[in-house]
Scaffold this motif. Structure first.
Motif, mmCIF file in Angstrom:
data_model
loop_
_atom_site.group_PDB
_atom_site.id
_atom_site.type_symbol
_atom_site.label_atom_id
_atom_site.label_comp_id
_atom_site.label_asym_id
_atom_site.label_seq_id
_atom_site.Cartn_x
_atom_site.Cartn_y
_atom_site.Cartn_z
ATOM 1 N N PHE A 228 0.959 -1.318 -0.023
ATOM 2 C CA PHE A 228 0.018 -0.120 0.049
ATOM 3 C C PHE A 228 0.780 1.414 0.054
ATOM 4 O O PHE A 228 1.548 1.401 0.961
ATOM 5 N N LEU B 136 1.049 5.234 -0.237
ATOM 6 C CA LEU B 136 0.643 6.613 0.293
ATOM 7 C C LEU B 136 1.404 7.404 0.600
ATOM 8 O O LEU B 136 1.580 8.512 0.050
ATOM 9 N N THR B 137 2.483 7.209 1.564
ATOM 10 C CA THR B 137 3.187 8.123 2.212
ATOM 11 C C THR B 137 4.332 8.585 0.950
ATOM 12 O O THR B 137 4.943 7.893 0.045
ATOM 13 N N PHE C 14 5.187 14.278 2.381
ATOM 14 C CA PHE C 14 3.876 14.028 2.914
ATOM 15 C C PHE C 14 3.512 12.704 3.541
ATOM 16 O O PHE C 14 3.492 11.701 2.981
ATOM 17 N N GLY C 15 3.547 12.841 4.947
ATOM 18 C CA GLY C 15 3.052 11.625 5.656
ATOM 19 C C GLY C 15 1.658 11.896 6.346
ATOM 20 O O GLY C 15 0.582 11.443 5.751
ATOM 21 N N SER C 16 1.628 12.545 7.565
ATOM 22 C CA SER C 16 0.396 12.678 8.402
ATOM 23 C C SER C 16 -0.496 13.549 7.358
ATOM 24 O O SER C 16 -1.688 13.286 7.356
ATOM 25 N N LYS D 229 7.399 6.681 -0.274
ATOM 26 C CA LYS D 229 8.868 6.315 0.562
ATOM 27 C C LYS D 229 8.090 5.566 1.878
ATOM 28 O O LYS D 229 6.855 5.710 2.123
ATOM 29 N N SER E 72 6.040 -0.642 3.018
ATOM 30 C CA SER E 72 6.144 -1.812 3.735
ATOM 31 C C SER E 72 5.922 -3.087 2.539
ATOM 32 O O SER E 72 5.092 -2.791 1.991
ATOM 33 N N PHE F 121 10.976 -3.017 12.043
ATOM 34 C CA PHE F 121 10.366 -3.607 10.855
ATOM 35 C C PHE F 121 11.544 -4.034 9.798
ATOM 36 O O PHE F 121 11.403 -3.851 8.545
ATOM 37 N N ILE G 25 7.756 1.586 16.112
ATOM 38 C CA ILE G 25 7.249 2.176 14.903
ATOM 39 C C ILE G 25 5.687 1.885 14.885
ATOM 40 O O ILE G 25 5.043 2.463 14.130
ATOM 41 N N ILE H 290 3.984 4.889 14.886
ATOM 42 C CA ILE H 290 4.016 5.915 13.785
ATOM 43 C C ILE H 290 3.308 5.522 12.544
ATOM 44 O O ILE H 290 2.569 6.369 11.823
ATOM 45 N N GLU I 3 0.318 3.810 10.032
ATOM 46 C CA GLU I 3 -1.192 3.818 9.797
ATOM 47 C C GLU I 3 -1.805 4.986 10.501
ATOM 48 O O GLU I 3 -2.989 5.183 11.225
ATOM 49 N N GLY I 4 -0.933 6.174 10.533
ATOM 50 C CA GLY I 4 -1.586 7.415 11.180
ATOM 51 C C GLY I 4 -0.707 7.287 12.557
ATOM 52 O O GLY I 4 -0.915 6.327 13.461
ATOM 53 N N SER I 5 0.070 8.278 12.900
ATOM 54 C CA SER I 5 0.918 8.474 14.121
ATOM 55 C C SER I 5 -0.228 8.501 15.592
ATOM 56 O O SER I 5 -1.347 8.780 15.233
ATOM 57 N N GLN J 118 -0.170 10.981 17.451
ATOM 58 C CA GLN J 118 -0.860 12.279 17.457
ATOM 59 C C GLN J 118 -2.174 12.241 16.297
ATOM 60 O O GLN J 118 -3.193 12.933 16.588
ATOM 61 N N LEU K 215 -6.009 13.162 17.491
ATOM 62 C CA LEU K 215 -6.695 14.206 16.600
ATOM 63 C C LEU K 215 -8.174 13.541 16.511
ATOM 64 O O LEU K 215 -9.447 14.308 16.535
HETATM 65 C C1 LIG Z 1 8.632 1.165 9.021
HETATM 66 C C2 LIG Z 1 7.718 2.119 8.705
HETATM 67 C C3 LIG Z 1 6.765 1.467 7.671
HETATM 68 C C4 LIG Z 1 5.775 2.165 6.894
HETATM 69 N N1 LIG Z 1 5.077 1.463 6.149
HETATM 70 C C5 LIG Z 1 4.239 2.205 5.050
HETATM 71 C C6 LIG Z 1 3.622 1.782 4.144
HETATM 72 O O1 LIG Z 1 3.570 0.625 3.914
HETATM 73 N N2 LIG Z 1 2.797 2.606 3.244
HETATM 74 C C7 LIG Z 1 2.899 4.061 3.576
HETATM 75 O O2 LIG Z 1 2.113 4.665 2.739
HETATM 76 N N3 LIG Z 1 3.510 4.361 4.503
HETATM 77 C C8 LIG Z 1 4.364 3.748 5.178
HETATM 78 N N4 LIG Z 1 4.999 4.358 6.316
HETATM 79 C C9 LIG Z 1 4.757 5.747 6.658
HETATM 80 C C10 LIG Z 1 4.091 6.110 7.783
HETATM 81 O O3 LIG Z 1 2.521 5.987 7.552
HETATM 82 C C11 LIG Z 1 4.484 7.532 8.150
HETATM 83 O O4 LIG Z 1 5.686 7.695 8.539
HETATM 84 C C12 LIG Z 1 3.438 8.290 9.090
HETATM 85 O O5 LIG Z 1 2.160 8.496 8.591
HETATM 86 C C13 LIG Z 1 3.948 9.566 9.662
HETATM 87 O O6 LIG Z 1 4.312 10.410 8.357
HETATM 88 P P1 LIG Z 1 5.811 11.067 8.457
HETATM 89 O O7 LIG Z 1 6.779 10.152 9.005
HETATM 90 O O8 LIG Z 1 5.755 11.928 6.967
HETATM 91 O O9 LIG Z 1 5.942 12.167 9.604
HETATM 92 P P2 LIG Z 1 5.223 13.474 9.757
HETATM 93 O O10 LIG Z 1 3.848 13.667 9.140
HETATM 94 O O11 LIG Z 1 6.129 14.471 9.299
HETATM 95 O O12 LIG Z 1 5.043 13.775 11.252
HETATM 96 C C14 LIG Z 1 6.150 14.075 11.957
HETATM 97 C C15 LIG Z 1 5.642 14.344 13.280
HETATM 98 O O13 LIG Z 1 4.763 15.327 13.717
HETATM 99 C C16 LIG Z 1 3.530 14.744 14.058
HETATM 100 N N5 LIG Z 1 2.456 15.595 13.651
HETATM 101 C C17 LIG Z 1 2.033 15.770 12.042
HETATM 102 N N6 LIG Z 1 1.173 16.482 12.101
HETATM 103 C C18 LIG Z 1 0.504 16.613 13.259
HETATM 104 C C19 LIG Z 1 -0.442 17.612 13.615
HETATM 105 N N7 LIG Z 1 -1.237 18.168 12.795
HETATM 106 N N8 LIG Z 1 -0.514 17.658 15.140
HETATM 107 C C20 LIG Z 1 -0.013 17.125 16.115
HETATM 108 N N9 LIG Z 1 1.146 16.386 15.628
HETATM 109 C C21 LIG Z 1 1.575 16.247 14.225
HETATM 110 C C22 LIG Z 1 3.414 13.360 13.740
HETATM 111 O O14 LIG Z 1 2.499 12.779 14.650
HETATM 112 C C23 LIG Z 1 5.053 12.984 14.077
HETATM 113 O O15 LIG Z 1 5.198 12.755 15.300
HETATM 114 C C24 LIG Z 1 5.885 3.694 6.910
HETATM 115 C C25 LIG Z 1 6.643 4.185 8.084
HETATM 116 C C26 LIG Z 1 7.441 3.472 8.545
HETATM 117 C C27 LIG Z 1 8.514 4.075 9.837
#
Ligand SMILES: Cc1cc2nc3c(=O)[nH]c(=O)nc-3n(C[C@H](O)[C@H](O)[C@H](O)COP(=O)(O)OP(=O)(O)OC[C@H]3O[C@@H](n4cnc5c(N)ncnc54)[C@H](O)[C@@H]3O)c2cc1C
Length: 378
Positions: A113, A115-116, A120-122, A145, A148, A190, A346, A349, A351-353, A355, A359
């Motif tokens: 899957f 998405l990230t 752009f993550g969260s 990026k 998994s 992981f 991990i 972090i 499927e949505g951190s 934080q 929310l």
């Molecule tokens: C081992 C691993 C496996 C993964 N596998 C997948 C996968 O299979 N497919 C996929 O699509 N993605 C995958 N991800 C990505 C993962 O879903 C993202 O890392 C996660 O959604 C957070 O996004 P970011 O890392 O860009 O952090 P950011 O969005 O940059 O956030 C950084 C920090 O700020 C906080 N934050 C952000 N916005 C807010 C807000 N509005 N209020 C308060 N706090 C906030 C976050 O909680 C976090 O602590 C994986 C990540 C890891 C580490």
């Protein structure tokens, strides 16, 4: 024997003894994934009409907890595969389901899957990976990026943005010309989950690659997949807490300091008591979410979010305390607790951190508890 009990036996025989070595090698052996597929487990949550095992959510919860007790990397490969299965089951057209679901259930095709993105993550709705129409074709450019399961996948569900139509969910075979898959080694945890970066350079797809309506890619398709991902991650965290508790009890029984086993020291007992309490609380939340999912209750998405939020934090607490109980030995690959600690962080972090879960939970609480409008009298 029920599905979870079969998984428990298999994990104890083939996964648990090897899992540390796989994390060090940063790879799950292909034979383990093949065996997993032969047992029909990639299709655990798909209905029998598509060749799946048709597990209900309560069975799936125990099944995933057992899997993660052995290897969170294995669970994460199952999680993303199941997310794609569920998205197709809910939003795929009949001909798309006919092409893919049986192959996904048997594990002949393994899915991931995507998405990230690097930027752009969260803020998932901000993604920039682009899709453009060219006659009957869809052309994808951009990057993903942290995906998994990429190193094992033959199929990706990719979210991309079309200029006028908004976000789209696209099925992209791994052998599509222009798709580059670059493994991301040496991560915190992981480590055997085959995580990679994906780069799309003019990847040409047929129009049949689009899942759901144009513009519905995030709100419907990805959101549905993420809800399933949160559920299996919550269940996996339950397995991690159980593994931490077992390892801690075994170690506290066997290790002696100050003339008595660690288990007789009350400060160690306090850590074990908190872990056992968290395990029960986490199990209750997962069971509640599972029941609501099976009865398709309106609150099931929030119940799942709450379970994921609590269980991932509880797993990290359990792993931190398990490592503490192991002292220096906890910092060595000779024991599994170091792996639990790395993986549990991990889970907070993905499927949505935590934080993002907070929310969502708060927004639901404010909505449910909002004051009733005063009736006007007279
Ligand atoms: C081992 C691993 C496996 C993964 N596998 C997948 C996968 O299979 N497919 C996929 O699509 N993605 C995958 N991800 C990505 C993962 O879903 C993202 O890392 C996660 O959604 C957070 O996004 P970011 O890392 O860009 O952090 P950011 O969005 O940059 O956030 C950084 C920090 O700020 C906080 N934050 C952000 N916005 C807010 C807000 N509005 N209020 C308060 N706090 C906030 C976050 O909680 C976090 O602590 C994986 C990540 C890891 C580490």
């Amino acid at each position: 024997m029920d599905r979870a009990a079969c998984m428990r036996e298999w994990i104890d025989a083939f996964v648990f003894p090897q899992a540390n070595a796989w994390e060090e090698r940063q790879q799950l052996p292909p034979a383990i994934l093949d065996d997993f597929a032969c047992r029909g487990w990639f299709g655990a949550a798909l209905p029998p009409r598509w060749g799946g095992l048709g597990c209900d959510s309560e069975t799936l919860a125990r099944f995933c907890a057992e899997m993660a007790r052995g290897s969170v990397s294995l669970l994460s490969i199952f999680t993303v595969h199941n997310m794609v299965c569920q998205a197709l089951l809910r939003w795929g057209a009949a001909d798309q389901q006919a092409v893919w679901l049986r192959q996904l259930a048997s594990g002949a095709v393994r899915a991931a899957f995507a998405l990230t993105e690097p930027e752009f993550g969260s803020e998932a709705t901000g993604i920039r990976c682009r899709v453009a129409r060219n006659g009957d074709e869809l052309i994808v450019n951009g990057a993903k990026k942290w995906i998994s399961g990429s190193c094992h996948a033959q199929l990706f569900l990719v979210m991309a943005r079309a200029k006028e139509e908004g976000l789209m969910a696209l099925l992209v075979p791994a052998d599509t010309a222009g798709l580059r898959i670059t493994p991301m080694p040496d991560l915190l945890g992981f480590r055997a989950a085959g995580i990679a970066r994906l780069d799309f350079a003019d990847c040409r797809l047929p129009a049949s690659a689009l899942i759901g309506a144009p513009g519905a890619g995030f709100t419907f398709v990805a959101a549905h997949a993420l809800d399933h991902g949160r559920f299996t991650v919550a269940c996996g965290c339950l397995g991690v807490i159980e593994a931490c508790l077992r390892a801690s009890v075994a170690y506290a029984n066997q290790r002696t300091q100050f003339g008595q086993p660690l288990r007789r020291h009350q400060l160690i007992q306090a850590l074990v008591a908190d872990m056992a309490t968290d395990l029960e609380a986490a199990r209750a939340l997962v069971e509640r979410a599972a029941k609501q999912r099976d009865s398709q209750a309106a609150e099931s998405i929030t119940a799942t979010t709450i379970a994921k939020y609590f269980c991932s934090r509880a797993a990290l607490r359990a792993a931190t305390d398990a490592l503490q109980i192991h002292g220096g030995n906890g910092c060595s690959p000779e024991y599994p607790v170091m792996r639990y600690y790395r993986d549990a962080k991990i889970c907070e972090i993905i499927e949505g951190s935590s934080q993002m879960q907070q929310l969502m939970i708060a927004s639901h609480a404010f909505m449910r508890e909002r004051p009733q409008r005063r009736r006007r009298h007279g």
